[in-house]
Write a protein that holds these residues in place. Structure first.
Motif, PDB file in Angstrom:
ATOM      1  N   PHE A   1     -27.865 -21.630   8.593  1.00  0.00           N
ATOM      2  CA  PHE A   1     -27.374 -20.371   9.172  1.00  0.00           C
ATOM      3  C   PHE A   1     -28.384 -19.256   8.872  1.00  0.00           C
ATOM      4  O   PHE A   1     -28.768 -18.471   9.753  1.00  0.00           O
ATOM      5  CB  PHE A   1     -26.000 -20.059   8.564  1.00  0.00           C
ATOM      6  CG  PHE A   1     -25.271 -18.849   9.110  1.00  0.00           C
ATOM      7  CD1 PHE A   1     -25.699 -18.165  10.235  1.00  0.00           C
ATOM      8  CD2 PHE A   1     -24.113 -18.400   8.474  1.00  0.00           C
ATOM      9  CE1 PHE A   1     -24.999 -17.057  10.720  1.00  0.00           C
ATOM     10  CE2 PHE A   1     -23.412 -17.296   8.950  1.00  0.00           C
ATOM     11  CZ  PHE A   1     -23.862 -16.617  10.067  1.00  0.00           C
TER      12      PHE A   1
ATOM     13  N   THR B   1     -30.514 -16.893  11.643  1.00  0.00           N
ATOM     14  CA  THR B   1     -30.575 -15.426  11.742  1.00  0.00           C
ATOM     15  C   THR B   1     -32.026 -14.967  11.601  1.00  0.00           C
ATOM     16  O   THR B   1     -32.476 -14.081  12.324  1.00  0.00           O
ATOM     17  CB  THR B   1     -29.701 -14.719  10.674  1.00  0.00           C
ATOM     18  OG1 THR B   1     -30.120 -15.114   9.370  1.00  0.00           O
ATOM     19  CG2 THR B   1     -28.236 -15.032  10.856  1.00  0.00           C
TER      20      THR B   1
ATOM     21  N   LEU C   1     -29.436 -15.990  16.024  1.00  0.00           N
ATOM     22  CA  LEU C   1     -28.141 -15.367  15.762  1.00  0.00           C
ATOM     23  C   LEU C   1     -28.395 -13.963  15.223  1.00  0.00           C
ATOM     24  O   LEU C   1     -29.383 -13.741  14.513  1.00  0.00           O
ATOM     25  CB  LEU C   1     -27.344 -16.187  14.728  1.00  0.00           C
ATOM     26  CG  LEU C   1     -26.867 -17.572  15.196  1.00  0.00           C
ATOM     27  CD1 LEU C   1     -26.248 -18.349  14.042  1.00  0.00           C
ATOM     28  CD2 LEU C   1     -25.876 -17.447  16.352  1.00  0.00           C
TER      29      LEU C   1
ATOM     30  N   TYR D   1     -22.576 -11.872   4.945  1.00  0.00           N
ATOM     31  CA  TYR D   1     -23.034 -11.587   6.308  1.00  0.00           C
ATOM     32  C   TYR D   1     -22.988 -10.092   6.580  1.00  0.00           C
ATOM     33  O   TYR D   1     -22.009  -9.414   6.277  1.00  0.00           O
ATOM     34  CB  TYR D   1     -22.183 -12.313   7.346  1.00  0.00           C
ATOM     35  CG  TYR D   1     -22.670 -12.060   8.760  1.00  0.00           C
ATOM     36  CD1 TYR D   1     -23.797 -12.708   9.244  1.00  0.00           C
ATOM     37  CD2 TYR D   1     -22.039 -11.133   9.579  1.00  0.00           C
ATOM     38  CE1 TYR D   1     -24.279 -12.457  10.524  1.00  0.00           C
ATOM     39  CE2 TYR D   1     -22.512 -10.872  10.863  1.00  0.00           C
ATOM     40  CZ  TYR D   1     -23.634 -11.538  11.318  1.00  0.00           C
ATOM     41  OH  TYR D   1     -24.113 -11.273  12.576  1.00  0.00           O
TER      42      TYR D   1
ATOM     43  N   LEU E   1     -19.549  -9.030  18.514  1.00  0.00           N
ATOM     44  CA  LEU E   1     -19.119 -10.374  18.096  1.00  0.00           C
ATOM     45  C   LEU E   1     -17.605 -10.515  18.235  1.00  0.00           C
ATOM     46  O   LEU E   1     -17.107 -11.544  18.706  1.00  0.00           O
ATOM     47  CB  LEU E   1     -19.538 -10.645  16.640  1.00  0.00           C
ATOM     48  CG  LEU E   1     -21.037 -10.833  16.383  1.00  0.00           C
ATOM     49  CD1 LEU E   1     -21.321 -10.906  14.878  1.00  0.00           C
ATOM     50  CD2 LEU E   1     -21.557 -12.092  17.067  1.00  0.00           C
TER      51      LEU E   1
ATOM     52  N   ARG F   1     -16.977 -14.275  19.372  1.00  0.00           N
ATOM     53  CA  ARG F   1     -18.058 -15.096  18.814  1.00  0.00           C
ATOM     54  C   ARG F   1     -17.948 -15.288  17.311  1.00  0.00           C
ATOM     55  O   ARG F   1     -18.834 -15.872  16.694  1.00  0.00           O
ATOM     56  CB  ARG F   1     -19.410 -14.492  19.200  1.00  0.00           C
ATOM     57  CG  ARG F   1     -19.740 -14.760  20.676  1.00  0.00           C
ATOM     58  CD  ARG F   1     -20.864 -13.893  21.167  1.00  0.00           C
ATOM     59  NE  ARG F   1     -22.033 -13.976  20.314  1.00  0.00           N
ATOM     60  CZ  ARG F   1     -23.047 -13.117  20.341  1.00  0.00           C
ATOM     61  NH1 ARG F   1     -23.022 -12.112  21.206  1.00  0.00           N
ATOM     62  NH2 ARG F   1     -24.058 -13.250  19.531  1.00  0.00           N
TER      63      ARG F   1
ATOM     64  N   ILE G   1     -20.623 -17.669  12.974  1.00  0.00           N
ATOM     65  CA  ILE G   1     -20.669 -16.988  14.276  1.00  0.00           C
ATOM     66  C   ILE G   1     -21.375 -17.851  15.317  1.00  0.00           C
ATOM     67  O   ILE G   1     -22.186 -18.712  15.001  1.00  0.00           O
ATOM     68  CB  ILE G   1     -21.400 -15.622  14.192  1.00  0.00           C
ATOM     69  CG1 ILE G   1     -22.809 -15.781  13.623  1.00  0.00           C
ATOM     70  CG2 ILE G   1     -20.590 -14.614  13.393  1.00  0.00           C
ATOM     71  CD1 ILE G   1     -23.669 -14.533  13.776  1.00  0.00           C
TER      72      ILE G   1
ATOM     73  N   GLY H   1     -23.739 -17.967  18.881  1.00  0.00           N
ATOM     74  CA  GLY H   1     -24.757 -17.230  19.625  1.00  0.00           C
ATOM     75  C   GLY H   1     -24.214 -16.783  20.973  1.00  0.00           C
ATOM     76  O   GLY H   1     -23.108 -17.151  21.365  1.00  0.00           O
ATOM     77  N   GLU H   2     -25.023 -16.000  21.658  1.00  0.00           N
ATOM     78  CA  GLU H   2     -24.589 -15.422  22.933  1.00  0.00           C
ATOM     79  C   GLU H   2     -24.112 -16.486  23.934  1.00  0.00           C
ATOM     80  O   GLU H   2     -23.113 -16.301  24.615  1.00  0.00           O
ATOM     81  CB  GLU H   2     -25.757 -14.645  23.552  1.00  0.00           C
ATOM     82  CG  GLU H   2     -25.417 -13.224  23.879  1.00  0.00           C
ATOM     83  CD  GLU H   2     -26.682 -12.428  24.152  1.00  0.00           C
ATOM     84  OE1 GLU H   2     -26.847 -12.020  25.302  1.00  0.00           O
ATOM     85  OE2 GLU H   2     -27.497 -12.254  23.219  1.00  0.00           O
TER      86      GLU H   2
ATOM     87  N   ARG I   1     -22.904 -19.396  23.212  1.00  0.00           N
ATOM     88  CA  ARG I   1     -21.894 -20.208  22.530  1.00  0.00           C
ATOM     89  C   ARG I   1     -22.403 -21.622  22.219  1.00  0.00           C
ATOM     90  O   ARG I   1     -21.629 -22.480  21.824  1.00  0.00           O
ATOM     91  CB  ARG I   1     -20.581 -20.291  23.341  1.00  0.00           C
ATOM     92  CG  ARG I   1     -20.033 -18.941  23.761  1.00  0.00           C
ATOM     93  CD  ARG I   1     -18.689 -19.026  24.431  1.00  0.00           C
ATOM     94  NE  ARG I   1     -17.567 -18.951  23.487  1.00  0.00           N
ATOM     95  CZ  ARG I   1     -17.176 -17.843  22.893  1.00  0.00           C
ATOM     96  NH1 ARG I   1     -17.804 -16.710  23.097  1.00  0.00           N
ATOM     97  NH2 ARG I   1     -16.169 -17.859  22.052  1.00  0.00           N
TER      98      ARG I   1
ATOM     99  N   GLY J   1     -23.791 -20.788  13.534  1.00  0.00           N
ATOM    100  CA  GLY J   1     -24.240 -20.699  12.146  1.00  0.00           C
ATOM    101  C   GLY J   1     -23.027 -20.474  11.273  1.00  0.00           C
ATOM    102  O   GLY J   1     -22.157 -19.666  11.621  1.00  0.00           O
TER     103      GLY J   1
END
Lengths: 82, 225
Positions: B90, B94, B99, B148, B158, B163, B182, B184-185, B187, B191
């Motif tokens: 994860f 990021t 992410l 986070y 989010l 998300r 979460i 990502g855009e 889907r 992560g």
């Protein structure tokens, strides 16, 4: 030529390690400590002697790897030889 | 299902992840070394395992995120490939920009190693479709940097886009909005800090992680989420 890069958390990002240091100072009797901020310092030895080229190169290093713009800001300073 | 797990110097959950996947998927999982510059052409899923890649020097996941194979994984994800990053995975996602946000030191500074309760916040993803809506599950965490953090706009987005995949019921690390995982855009990237691969065998303390891998199997078999 050497470059000094200072990387620190953006304002507003809580740094629990700095907070712990501030508390420890308080416990040791330093009553006047209002806050502590922590930074990472990297000194980078560069082959070039051209200040503009050095700055541009280190700027790129910061963007590509050294700093995470989500949480950090950086400041570059070029140092005289020695 | 054609899946692969990447091993970096300092990965330590790579075998666990591959074993959990193989058990649910019923077929072998490819093992990839971080120095590889290409992914196998026919891949459906790539897993980035937990660990302390490159000693977590500079920032957790920062150096791994710049390795050749992660550049390929970013391209794979942009083409719609499934990417699962667990714990250090994860952090790598990021750092690689797949992410949003960042994972920073746990609020109370302690390394947290225990089972935590999570709520599955959305079943609308290829990672969570096999969970019952609103399911509460028990999954172990083991991390020092799982807090986070993202700016207010990112957090709002989010939430609005559904998300946030998993939330802590008892936040162990100070994460914004109790976020444990979460999407990502698109889907297709997940992560998460908790370790679903560690709860896939009743002899090891639980099976709450199995539906995540079953979701992936269904999503790939069914073609999309």
């Amino acid at each position: 030529m050497r470059a000094r890069v200072e990387i620190r958390f953006r304002p507003g990002v809580l740094d629990p390690e700095a907070a712990a240091i501030a508390r420890a100072l308080g416990h040791l009797g330093f009553a006047g400590v209002r806050g502590v901020r922590r930074a990472k310092v990297l000194e980078i030895d560069l082959a070039t002697e051209d200040a503009d080229a050095a700055r541009a190169e280190v700027e790129r290093m910061c963007e590509v790897l050294l700093a995470n713009p989500v949480i950090e800001t950086y400041r570059i300073e070029l140092l005289d030889r020695g | 299902m054609r899946a692969a797990v990447v091993t970096f110097p300092g990965s330590n959950c790579d075998r666990d992840l591959a074993v959990a996947m193989e058990r649910v998927f019923g077929r072998p999982v490819r093992r990839l070394w971080h120095g590889e510059t290409e992914l196998p052409a026919d891949l459906d899923l790539v897993g980035l395992p937990g660990g302390f890649t490159y000693g977590d020097y500079l920032r957790p996941g920062a150096i791994a995120a710049r390795s050749p194979i992660v550049r390929e994984i970013v391209r794979f994800a942009r083409r719609g490939g499934l990417v699962l990053g667990i714990c250090n995975g994860f952090q790598i996602l990021t750092e690689a920009g797949l992410l949003p946000g960042a994972l920073v030191r746990n609020r109370r500074l302690l390394f947290v190693c225990r089972s935590v309760r999570l709520r599955v916040e959305t079943t609308d993803s290829p990672f969570t479709r096999a969970f019952p809506q609103g399911a509460e599950i028990t999954v172990p965490v083991a991390h020092h940097d799982g807090n986070y953090l993202a700016d207010a706009g990112t957090l709002a987005r989010l939430e609005d886009e559904g998300r946030i995949a998993f939330r802590y019921l008892d936040n162990p690390n100070g994460s914004a909005r109790d976020i444990a995982g979460i999407l990502g855009e698109g889907r297709n990237v997940l992560g998460m800090m908790p370790h679903p691969e560690r709860v896939c065998d009743p002899r090891l303390g639980g099976t709450d992680g199995v539906p995540l891998f079953r979701s992936l199997l269904e999503a790939v078999a069914g073609g999309g989420s």
